[in-house]
Design an enzyme around this catalytic site. Structure first.
Site, PDB file in Angstrom:
ATOM      1  N   THR A 108      14.361  78.221  19.277  1.00  0.00           N
ATOM      2  CA  THR A 108      13.860  76.979  18.685  1.00  0.00           C
ATOM      3  C   THR A 108      12.985  76.185  19.638  1.00  0.00           C
ATOM      4  OG1 THR A 108      15.738  75.636  19.424  1.00  0.00           O
ATOM      5  CG2 THR A 108      15.952  76.765  17.287  1.00  0.00           C
TER       6      THR A 108
ATOM      7  N   ARG B   9      18.497  86.262  31.824  1.00  0.00           N
ATOM      8  CA  ARG B   9      19.834  85.713  31.602  1.00  0.00           C
ATOM      9  C   ARG B   9      20.967  86.680  31.923  1.00  0.00           C
ATOM     10  NH1 ARG B   9      19.359  81.034  28.318  1.00  0.00           N
ATOM     11  NH2 ARG B   9      17.199  80.664  27.684  1.00  0.00           N
TER      12      ARG B   9
ATOM     13  N   HIS C 166      28.534  81.120  24.998  1.00  0.00           N
ATOM     14  CA  HIS C 166      27.247  80.808  25.623  1.00  0.00           C
ATOM     15  C   HIS C 166      26.361  82.057  25.662  1.00  0.00           C
ATOM     16  CE1 HIS C 166      25.201  78.497  29.189  1.00  0.00           C
ATOM     17  NE2 HIS C 166      24.370  78.730  28.194  1.00  0.00           N
TER      18      HIS C 166
ATOM     19  N   CYS D 238      18.683  69.462  19.005  1.00  0.00           N
ATOM     20  CA  CYS D 238      17.981  70.294  18.025  1.00  0.00           C
ATOM     21  C   CYS D 238      18.867  70.499  16.806  1.00  0.00           C
ATOM     22  CB  CYS D 238      17.621  71.631  18.663  1.00  0.00           C
ATOM     23  SG  CYS D 238      17.213  72.951  17.520  1.00  0.00           S
TER      24      CYS D 238
ATOM     25  N   SER E 194      32.235  81.071  27.969  1.00  0.00           N
ATOM     26  CA  SER E 194      31.144  81.865  28.537  1.00  0.00           C
ATOM     27  C   SER E 194      30.647  82.896  27.530  1.00  0.00           C
ATOM     28  CB  SER E 194      31.628  82.574  29.809  1.00  0.00           C
ATOM     29  OG  SER E 194      30.652  83.475  30.296  1.00  0.00           O
TER      30      SER E 194
ATOM     31  N   ARG F 251      18.174  81.487  16.061  1.00  0.00           N
ATOM     32  CA  ARG F 251      17.097  82.121  16.815  1.00  0.00           C
ATOM     33  C   ARG F 251      16.464  81.092  17.762  1.00  0.00           C
ATOM     34  NH1 ARG F 251      12.918  82.888  11.674  1.00  0.00           N
ATOM     35  NH2 ARG F 251      12.372  80.699  11.399  1.00  0.00           N
TER      36      ARG F 251
ATOM     37  N   TRP G 216      25.524  71.957  28.190  1.00  0.00           N
ATOM     38  CA  TRP G 216      26.350  73.003  28.791  1.00  0.00           C
ATOM     39  C   TRP G 216      27.045  72.526  30.055  1.00  0.00           C
ATOM     40  CZ3 TRP G 216      28.072  76.712  26.106  1.00  0.00           C
ATOM     41  CH2 TRP G 216      27.332  77.213  25.032  1.00  0.00           C
TER      42      TRP G 216
ATOM     43  N   CYS H 155      20.076  74.123  16.342  1.00  0.00           N
ATOM     44  CA  CYS H 155      21.038  74.445  17.410  1.00  0.00           C
ATOM     45  C   CYS H 155      22.369  73.738  17.154  1.00  0.00           C
ATOM     46  CB  CYS H 155      20.486  74.032  18.768  1.00  0.00           C
ATOM     47  SG  CYS H 155      18.892  74.748  19.187  1.00  0.00           S
TER      48      CYS H 155
END
Length: 429
Positions: free
Chosen positions: A169, A265, A233, A372, A230, A167, A180, A375
């Protein structure tokens, strides 16, 4: 249910007509996937992932970044929650266990928010800790698409995935973009016409993407590689939008859907036409992992195979659940045809396959550069899961020729590969 969340968000934002129809490079359509996933697969898989075998993932979150010095302001060194003292750690663990306390973090700016929300809760029940002492490991396989963690390392620890949901962060900005950009710029195949470096402000969100129209200069395998990355992502961004911190006050926290974040996004206008294509790449990723599920059934069907946790009755029930799901995946009517990959000249195909594998393996190493902790956990798990799916698809003959009993020396999956594979697919359903 991420695909269902996408469906609802698209309706809310009135661009559902752009996320329908057939996917590029395959004969399947979005509607068929939605119907199969939402009505048949999701409830069963979700239940399976709650079992003891699949909820505990052993991972090393302390591996140093192999590509650059980790000097991020909100990185592991500066923002990670301090581990408990050794005398505060419950006994019986396989290796030194660390607890990360959200309450220990303070509300001090974005970095402190990222530290608190991105912390990994590695607490396990005493019963689970005792059971883990009995858990055996499978032999590793040499044809891996990921660089796996050394699970015997003292830094490798079991994490309860249900206590650490993927979720929001607060991890963002230049350091997140650097990850990325490294993936897209240095590890995705690109036509020579693509300018380098990629624009860090693409689509106004600080994300690196190759415009889909540029992919037609690539062979089908290299186009697929980009679409898989992709799609991964997109999945991460959807989880961020679906489980967003909406309120954080003295009375408590409130998590929920952030429509605005999703729109930034994936809306067609705000992303200059790329948003719906990113969502279709998510469906393409789903198809690839679904196909791998349907192909790996013989490996798990062998009578001697166990999903071992030490509880015989529960382990038998978990295996039955698993086999039911795998049989269900075989009933999907429009599977992706992996035989279109690496066809033609055998020498050239073998060279391209190895290049494909090494590129993806490199991406799995980049996950150790994520600042993170939470993450990093989900990044490592999902790249290993996708790498396992690719390993399965490209080991078809080995799987078909496995003996019904005894060890399978030609094809093998480790415990970590199994757990990451099913949980990675669980991120998509």
């Amino acid at each position: 249910d991420i695909l269902y969340f996408v469906h609802i968000m698209c309706h809310i934002l009135f661009f559902i007509q752009q996320v329908t129809g057939y996917l590029d490079d395959c004969t399947c359509d979005v509607e068929t996937i939605d119907t199969f996933n939402n009505n048949k697969l999701f409830p069963r898989l979700n239940k399976l992932l709650e079992s003891d075998y699949f909820r505990h993932y052993k991972v090393n979150l302390k591996k140093p970044c192999p590509f650059w010095n980790d000097s991020s302001h909100c990185g592991i060194r500066d923002c990670a929650v301090k581990p408990c003292a050794s005398n505060a750690v419950p006994g019986g663990t396989e290796s030194a266990s660390y607890k990360y306390s959200e309450e220990a973090s303070k509300h001090v700016g974005e970095c402190e928010e990222a530290k608190r929300l991105g912390a990994v809760n590695e607490s396990l029940s005493e019963e689970t800790q005792r059971a883990m002492l009995q858990w055996t490991q499978h032999e590793d396989s040499s044809d891996n698409f990921c660089e796996a963690d050394d699970i015997q390392s003292p830094d490798a620890e079991y994490v309860d995935l249900l206590l650490n949901p993927e979720r929001y962060t607060g991890y963002k900005g230049p350091e997140a973009w650097k990850i990325w950009n490294s993936i897209y710029e240095e590890n995705c195949f690109k036509p020579r016409t693509i300018e380098r470096p990629l624009n860090p402000l693409a689509s106004g969100r600080g994300e690196s993407f190759i415009h889909p129209t540029k992919l037609f200069g690539l062979c089908v395998e290299k186009r697929a590689f980009y679409k898989l990355i992709s799609g991964l992502h997109a999945s991460i961004n959807i989880h961020l939008s679906a489980r967003y911190l909406l309120q954080d006050t003295w009375s408590g926290t409130k998590w929920g859907h952030n429509i605005t974040e999703f729109q930034h996004r994936f809306d067609e206008v705000l992303t200059q036409g790329e948003g719906p294509k990113r969502l279709k790449n998510l469906y393409f990723l789903y198809l690839i992992e679904l196909r791998a599920m349907s192909k790996v059934l013989p490996f798990f069907e062998r009578p001697g195979f166990q999903l071992f946790t030490g509880n015989e009755n529960r382990d038998r029930h978990t295996k039955n659940q698993l086999l039911e799901i795998l049989h269900l995946t075989k009933s999907f009517p429009l599977h992706f045809d992996e035989n279109s990959f690496f066809a033609g000249n055998k020498k050239e195909a073998a060279k391209l396959k190895e290049e494909f594998r090494l590129h993806f393996r490199n991406i799995s190493r980049i996950m150790d550069c994520v600042g993170c902790l939470k993450c990093r956990l989900w990044g490592k798990l999902q790249t290993q899961g996708l790498g396992t799916a690719l390993k399965i698809l490209f080991s078809q003959k080995l799987i078909e020729n496995m003996p019904e009993s005894g060890p399978s020396y030609g094809f093998q999956l480790t415990r970590q590969e199994i757990i990451s594979f099913f949980n990675a697919f669980g991120r998509l359903v």
